[in-house]
Design a protein around this motif. Structure first.
Motif, PDB file in Angstrom:
ATOM      1  N   ASP A 120      39.438  12.887  51.081  1.00 14.84           N
ATOM      2  CA  ASP A 120      39.636  12.031  49.911  1.00 14.84           C
ATOM      3  C   ASP A 120      39.155  12.730  48.651  1.00 14.84           C
ATOM      4  O   ASP A 120      39.793  12.679  47.597  1.00 14.84           O
ATOM      5  N   ARG A 121      37.994  13.384  48.760  1.00 18.94           N
ATOM      6  CA  ARG A 121      37.459  14.096  47.602  1.00 18.94           C
ATOM      7  C   ARG A 121      38.378  15.241  47.196  1.00 18.94           C
ATOM      8  O   ARG A 121      38.539  15.543  46.017  1.00 18.94           O
ATOM      9  N   GLN A 122      38.966  15.904  48.198  1.00 19.18           N
ATOM     10  CA  GLN A 122      39.880  16.995  47.874  1.00 19.18           C
ATOM     11  C   GLN A 122      41.114  16.470  47.151  1.00 19.18           C
ATOM     12  O   GLN A 122      41.602  17.102  46.218  1.00 19.18           O
ATOM     13  N   VAL A 123      41.611  15.299  47.578  1.00 17.40           N
ATOM     14  CA  VAL A 123      42.779  14.727  46.905  1.00 17.40           C
ATOM     15  C   VAL A 123      42.419  14.385  45.465  1.00 17.40           C
ATOM     16  O   VAL A 123      43.177  14.681  44.531  1.00 17.40           O
ATOM     17  N   LEU A 188      49.432  11.702  44.065  1.00 20.85           N
ATOM     18  CA  LEU A 188      48.966  12.638  45.086  1.00 20.85           C
ATOM     19  C   LEU A 188      48.426  11.855  46.280  1.00 20.85           C
ATOM     20  O   LEU A 188      47.648  10.913  46.112  1.00 20.85           O
ATOM     21  N   PHE A 189      48.851  12.237  47.477  1.00 17.96           N
ATOM     22  CA  PHE A 189      48.409  11.590  48.705  1.00 17.96           C
ATOM     23  C   PHE A 189      47.788  12.630  49.625  1.00 17.96           C
ATOM     24  O   PHE A 189      48.036  13.818  49.478  1.00 17.96           O
ATOM     25  N   ALA A 190      47.036  12.164  50.611  1.00 17.29           N
ATOM     26  CA  ALA A 190      46.572  13.059  51.661  1.00 17.29           C
ATOM     27  C   ALA A 190      47.647  13.101  52.742  1.00 17.29           C
ATOM     28  O   ALA A 190      48.282  12.087  53.027  1.00 17.29           O
ATOM     29  N   GLU A 191      47.846  14.276  53.339  1.00 17.65           N
ATOM     30  CA  GLU A 191      48.850  14.407  54.405  1.00 17.65           C
ATOM     31  C   GLU A 191      48.198  13.966  55.714  1.00 17.65           C
ATOM     32  O   GLU A 191      47.966  14.768  56.616  1.00 17.65           O
ATOM     33  N   ASP A 192      47.854  12.697  55.784  1.00 20.40           N
ATOM     34  CA  ASP A 192      47.084  12.245  56.927  1.00 20.40           C
ATOM     35  C   ASP A 192      47.100  10.723  56.960  1.00 20.40           C
ATOM     36  O   ASP A 192      46.924  10.086  55.924  1.00 20.40           O
ATOM     37  N   GLY A 207      63.485   6.495  45.934  1.00 17.35           N
ATOM     38  CA  GLY A 207      64.588   7.441  45.953  1.00 17.35           C
ATOM     39  C   GLY A 207      64.222   8.780  45.344  1.00 17.35           C
ATOM     40  O   GLY A 207      65.074   9.492  44.819  1.00 17.35           O
ATOM     41  N   GLU A 208      62.925   9.112  45.376  1.00 10.53           N
ATOM     42  CA  GLU A 208      62.491  10.388  44.812  1.00 10.53           C
ATOM     43  C   GLU A 208      62.091  11.323  45.935  1.00 10.53           C
ATOM     44  O   GLU A 208      61.533  10.874  46.927  1.00 10.53           O
ATOM     45  N   PRO A 209      62.312  12.627  45.772  1.00 10.27           N
ATOM     46  CA  PRO A 209      61.906  13.536  46.846  1.00 10.27           C
ATOM     47  C   PRO A 209      60.388  13.608  46.958  1.00 10.27           C
ATOM     48  O   PRO A 209      59.663  13.370  45.996  1.00 10.27           O
ATOM     49  N   LEU A 210      59.941  13.896  48.168  1.00  6.06           N
ATOM     50  CA  LEU A 210      58.502  14.025  48.423  1.00  6.06           C
ATOM     51  C   LEU A 210      58.218  15.477  48.755  1.00  6.06           C
ATOM     52  O   LEU A 210      58.890  16.068  49.600  1.00  6.06           O
ATOM     53  N   PHE A 211      57.251  16.063  48.090  1.00  8.18           N
ATOM     54  CA  PHE A 211      56.845  17.436  48.390  1.00  8.18           C
ATOM     55  C   PHE A 211      55.649  17.319  49.318  1.00  8.18           C
ATOM     56  O   PHE A 211      54.540  17.063  48.875  1.00  8.18           O
ATOM     57  N   SER A 212      55.904  17.480  50.615  1.00  8.21           N
ATOM     58  CA  SER A 212      54.851  17.121  51.560  1.00  8.21           C
ATOM     59  C   SER A 212      54.054  18.335  51.989  1.00  8.21           C
ATOM     60  O   SER A 212      54.541  19.466  51.932  1.00  8.21           O
ATOM     61  N   ASN A 213      52.838  18.078  52.442  1.00  7.57           N
ATOM     62  CA  ASN A 213      51.971  19.095  53.027  1.00  7.57           C
ATOM     63  C   ASN A 213      51.790  20.302  52.110  1.00  7.57           C
ATOM     64  O   ASN A 213      52.013  21.442  52.511  1.00  7.57           O
ATOM     65  N   VAL A 214      51.370  20.044  50.874  1.00  9.31           N
ATOM     66  CA  VAL A 214      51.178  21.128  49.912  1.00  9.31           C
ATOM     67  C   VAL A 214      50.024  22.011  50.377  1.00  9.31           C
ATOM     68  O   VAL A 214      48.957  21.528  50.723  1.00  9.31           O
ATOM     69  N   MET A 241      53.604  13.935  45.897  1.00 17.30           N
ATOM     70  CA  MET A 241      53.141  15.078  46.687  1.00 17.30           C
ATOM     71  C   MET A 241      52.160  14.582  47.735  1.00 17.30           C
ATOM     72  O   MET A 241      51.387  13.663  47.470  1.00 17.30           O
ATOM     73  N   THR A 242      52.163  15.216  48.899  1.00 13.99           N
ATOM     74  CA  THR A 242      51.049  15.025  49.821  1.00 13.99           C
ATOM     75  C   THR A 242      50.364  16.372  49.986  1.00 13.99           C
ATOM     76  O   THR A 242      51.008  17.416  50.047  1.00 13.99           O
ATOM     77  N   LEU A 243      49.040  16.316  50.060  1.00  8.49           N
ATOM     78  CA  LEU A 243      48.224  17.523  50.053  1.00  8.49           C
ATOM     79  C   LEU A 243      47.702  17.780  51.461  1.00  8.49           C
ATOM     80  O   LEU A 243      47.234  16.859  52.125  1.00  8.49           O
TER      81      LEU A 243
END
Ligand SMILES: Cc1cc2nc3c(=O)[nH]c(=O)nc-3n(C[C@H](O)[C@H](O)[C@H](O)COP(=O)(O)OP(=O)(O)OC[C@H]3O[C@@H](n4cnc5c(N)ncnc54)[C@H](O)[C@@H]3O)c2cc1C
Lengths: 408, 240
Positions: A120-123, A188-192, A207-214, A241-243
């Motif tokens: 969470d802190r990293q996000v 920004l989301f966590a990939e988890d 309807g927007e693209p998601l850039f996942s697992n950055v 984005m998901t991080l």
């Protein structure tokens, strides 16, 4: 702590007095002309050591970590090196206030159990980076479900509370409404876990693209793996984005103010979801890699019946060092360390463990470590946040007794 | 009950060969345990990998032929609408493709189904047409959700291990091939380049070995009290 570096020959020349014709050199050693310092200032290692001495009676201990730890007295090496010890003593960092944000960056904070996790802190740190991009002026809005401490220190300027009734689709709908009203530049989301779920629901709903697992996040570009890590995709930071875990630094600068940001949504209901129930994990049966609290025994423990009872009463997952597992006193699955399990737990309680490097590797991620050991000089005592130099065979029954008292 | 497992064109992480994704094999295991008919569904052009699913307990497999880079959502939607399945199972991410994990969500939106992520256990509900889904949460917790069918469920890696592979079953299983209309994939303006491994952040502890918390030779009762107070003040556990 530091003094200017002087060229001794140059200052000697300056001290020379014009002498008679017989050419004998004469110097006026009392004249102190300020000669120009050359090079970086000189450090005084003795003073630095003295400053890092932790003022406690008894055995001398030094803190050379250079971490900005607020400890009463002068012990901040970094500050001491700069020579402004007076400034360093002001331990309360000034809160950074962004009154009129130029744009918003949403950070979805899951924080199960109301505690901010590393992830969470990293996000929040990643969101902070995006908010400070291009001249800055952006504000980080932490999206939370419940009251959470320490959001400001983690870098949040605003906190928006979106209540949940346990239904993921309702939460995503509320977040969607918030995004439509506030139009954040990035979310920004966590990939988890739930965060990853919510990100995908939003991506489809908007309807927007998601850039996942950055895997690589900077203000100018984001990179994610593709085709099973054979290729990677790079783009300017998009909206959603998901991080990935351990990919962005936590925020370390001045804390944000974490001011509440009101947002009203009508809680929607998911017709298809009939009931929701949270089942807490049973620590006794959890895998070591999944648990959040490990109670671990080493070679200093002889009473293993008592140890198992203690682990159960403390609601921790039992673990062990390699010596214990080799001796067959605990199952191999309980081994913590480089050749056992590398923990992701928040807290580690070590009973009679010396703290060999192979063992410490396994607990590198643990934030809180408690050690009970008879040896004051054990590496585990040094690593621990709470260190108790005492016989584990005496502490265990006392703990069991106290736990039973508190439970009844 | 009629269930369908979505099978993706997964690649082995090392060799790059087409394989069955482990998550989808686990999904087959969960679906088989529920009973009823269970079939597989793949949209794409690669049969080598998904064929393995027959050896893991599927009886039949439907393949919608699509060119490799086509968007499979519309073809899958049309097919699943005709199938009227009660339960659609999928892995939570692909392996070796774009791997964004968006397809189940796009499909649920197109079919108007509720979607539940990260399932580790499935049991039939008490009422007919309901399903109890255990979702994996952090730190070993589970969320038990009762959902009315039809629904779409994605599977978490902590679900039970897949059923063992049987070569004979794979040979016996039926494969039905269908022609599907390809929708062109959205062209994304993203730059693709060779992968570069980037280091992860080191997991170092934030807590310093603070000397205030070193207690030499306290009474055992005092030590016990210190330990429990430390745990409670850091929010790790509550006792009593
Ligand atoms: C290749 C390799 C891989 C390894 N991988 C691992 C690994 O994954 N995990 C692992 O744990 N080890 C591993 N080891 C072993 C490691 O080096 C140590 O030998 C081991 O961790 C020591 O375990 P210990 O601390 O329990 O025992 P010891 O080193 O014997 O320490 C016992 C400690 O208990 C204290 N003590 C004694 N009596 C009491 C008492 N009554 N009350 C309180 N304290 C007491 C002692 O002061 C001492 O500090 C590995 C070693 C190698 C070579």
């Amino acid at each position: 702590m530091t003094r200017p570096r002087i060229d001794p020959r140059a200052s000697r020349t300056e001290q020379r007095v014009a002498s008679g014709e017989n050419g004998r050199r004469r110097y006026d050693l009392s004249s102190r002309t300020a000669s120009n310092p050359i090079g970086p200032p000189r450090r005084d290692p003795r003073q630095e050591w003295a400053a890092s001495l932790i003022d406690r009676p008894g055995r001398r201990r030094y803190d050379r970590s250079q971490r900005p730890v607020a400890r009463g007295g002068a012990s901040n090496v970094e500050a001491a090196r700069v020579g402004s010890a007076a400034e360093a003593v002001s331990t309360e960092p000034t809160v950074r206030i962004i009154e009129e944000p130029a744009f918003l960056v949403f950070a979805f904070v899951d924080a199960p159990g109301g505690r901010l996790s590393r992830f969470d802190r990293q996000v929040l740190g990643g969101a902070r980076l995006l908010a400070d991009a291009g001249g800055g002026g952006g504000a980080v809005v932490a999206i939370v479900a419940e009251e959470i401490d320490g959001l400001g220190a983690a870098g949040a300027d605003r906190v928006m509370s979106l209540p949940t009734n346990g239904s993921a689709s309702a939460r995503a709908a509320a977040l969607r409404a918030a995004i439509e009203t506030h139009a954040p530049r990035h979310v920004l989301f966590a990939e988890d876990g739930d965060a990853a779920d919510c990100a995908r629901r939003l991506s489809v709903a908007l309807g927007e693209p998601l850039f996942s697992n950055v895997e690589h996040l900077t203000a100018r570009q984001v990179v994610r793996p593709n085709r099973g890590r054979r290729a990677e995709l790079a783009a300017a930071p998009p909206r959603l984005m998901t991080l990935g875990e351990d990919r962005a630094k936590m925020h370390a600068g001045a804390p944000g103010e974490a001011r509440p940001l009101e947002f009203e949504t009508a809680p929607s209901d998911d017709q298809a979801i009939l009931s929701v129930e949270i089942i807490p994990g049973d620590p006794a049966r959890l895998a070591l890699s999944e648990t959040d609290f490990v109670v671990s025994a080493g070679n200093g423990v002889t009473d293993f019946e008592g140890f198992r009872e203690l682990a159960a009463l403390m609601k921790g997952t039992p673990g062990a060092s390699r010596v214990v597992c080799d001796a067959g006193l605990m199952p191999r699955g309980a081994q913590v360390g480089a050749s056992g399990t590398v923990l992701a737990a928040d807290c580690y309680f070590a009973l009679g463990i010396s703290g060999a490097p192979q063992h410490l590797q396994g607990i590198a991620a643990c934030e809180q470590v408690i050690a009970v050991n008879t040896d004051l000089h054990a590496a585990m005592i040094e690593r621990a946040g709470l260190a108790i130099v005492q016989d584990a065979q005496l502490v265990m029954p006392a703990l069991i007794k106290l736990l039973k008292e508190r439970q009844s | 009950m009629k269930s369908v497992v979505l099978l993706s064109d997964a690649r082995h992480p090392v060799s790059g060969r087409a394989v069955l994704s482990r998550l989808e094999a686990q999904a087959i295991g969960l679906g088989t345990a529920l009973g009823g008919t269970l079939t597989g569904l793949h949209a794409g052009d690669c049969e080598d990998g998904v064929q393995e699913s027959l050896g893991h307990g599927l009886s039949a497999l439907d393949i919608l032929s699509l060119p490799p880079e086509a968007d499979p959502v519309s073809a899958l939607t049309d097919f699943l609408k005709a199938q009227k399945a009660d339960l659609i199972l999928a892995g939570r991410r692909g392996e070796g493709g774009f791997d964004s994990g968006l397809l189940p969500y796009a499909l649920a939106e197109a079919l108007g189904l509720p979607i539940l992520a990260d399932a580790v256990a499935l049991t039939p509900g008490e009422a007919t047409d309901t399903l109890v889904v255990d979702q994996a949460l952090a730190k070993g917790a589970r969320r038990r959700v009762t959902v009315r069918l039809p629904a779409l469920v994605t599977v978490h890696p902590l679900a039970p291990a897949p059923l063992p592979f049987a070569f004979g079953a794979m040979r016996r299983g039926t494969i039905r091939r269908h022609v599907a209309e390809a929708a062109d994939a959205s062209t994304d303006p993203v730059e693709e380049r060779p992968y570069r491994a980037r280091p992860k952040l080191m997991r170092t502890s934030s807590a310093t070995a603070s000397a205030e918390n070193l207690h030499v030779g306290p009474e055992p009762e005092e030590a016990a009290r210190l330990i429990l107070d430390y745990l409670e003040s850091n929010g790790i556990r509550r006792y009593g």
